[in-house]
Write an enzyme that holds these catalytic residues in place. Structure first.
Site, PDB file in Angstrom:
ATOM      1  N   PRO A 158      39.457  46.607  40.931  1.00 45.08           N
ATOM      2  CG  PRO A 158      40.856  48.209  40.686  1.00 45.08           C
ATOM      3  CD  PRO A 158      40.491  47.512  40.570  1.00 45.08           C
ATOM      4  CB  CYS A 159      35.041  47.468  39.302  1.00 46.58           C
ATOM      5  SG  CYS A 159      33.992  46.629  40.318  1.00 46.58           S
TER       6      CYS A 159
END
Length: 156
Positions: free
Chosen positions: A119-120
């Site tokens: 989850p950047c």
């Protein structure tokens, strides 16, 4: 190496992988949706669809992203950011043990090969601004809003 294209609310997702795991998930503006899903990618497709339906917060399918040791260290730290929460690039750098590595951390974040799953999109600027997202800031905002447990209600 198998490839599948699936429809998502944010565009067509391209998923690549083999028996060793998924190595790439990216978003495209458009693309032809696959009619069949290779066995090696069925779990990934199922879990990504569940995520978009609001029924999944963690991914469990086998992952095999390609990158340097440092990039993999950053991506592993991204996996620790809880669903619905955000962290700044500075805080992520501190968490990794080197506040001066903020640019390297941001660069590794930008090279994340597993869109949504690593989850950047949960990493934001120190001032709370949405910065730097390869898929476009509108997608980053959509993902953060999708994961936000406190949905804004309308008065009328």
């Amino acid at each position: 190496m198998e490839t599948v294209f699936i429809n998502t609310p944010l565009g067509t997702a391209k998923i690549k992988g083999d028996e060793n795991g998924v190595c790439l998930i990216s978003v495209l503006q458009e693309g032809e949706i696959s009619k069949t899903i290779p066995l090696e990618l069925k779990s990934a497709v199922k879990e990504i669809n569940e995520y978009f339906e609001g029924n999944r917060k963690k991914f469990t399918f086998l992952m095999n992203p390609k990158g340097t040791d440092f990039q993999k260290k950053v991506w592993k730290a991204l996996l620790e950011i809880p669903y619905g929460k955000t962290i700044s690039y500075l805080d992520l750098s501190k968490q990794l043990g080197d506040v001066k590595a903020i640019r390297a951390v941001a660069s590794a974040n930008g090279k994340n090969p597993l869109w949504i799953v690593v989850p950047c999109h949960r990493v934001i600027g120190s001032d709370g601004s949405l910065t730097g997202y390869a898929g476009g800031l509108w997608r980053k905002k959509w993902l953060i809003d999708h994961e936000n447990p406190l949905k804004q209600q309308t008065l009328f």
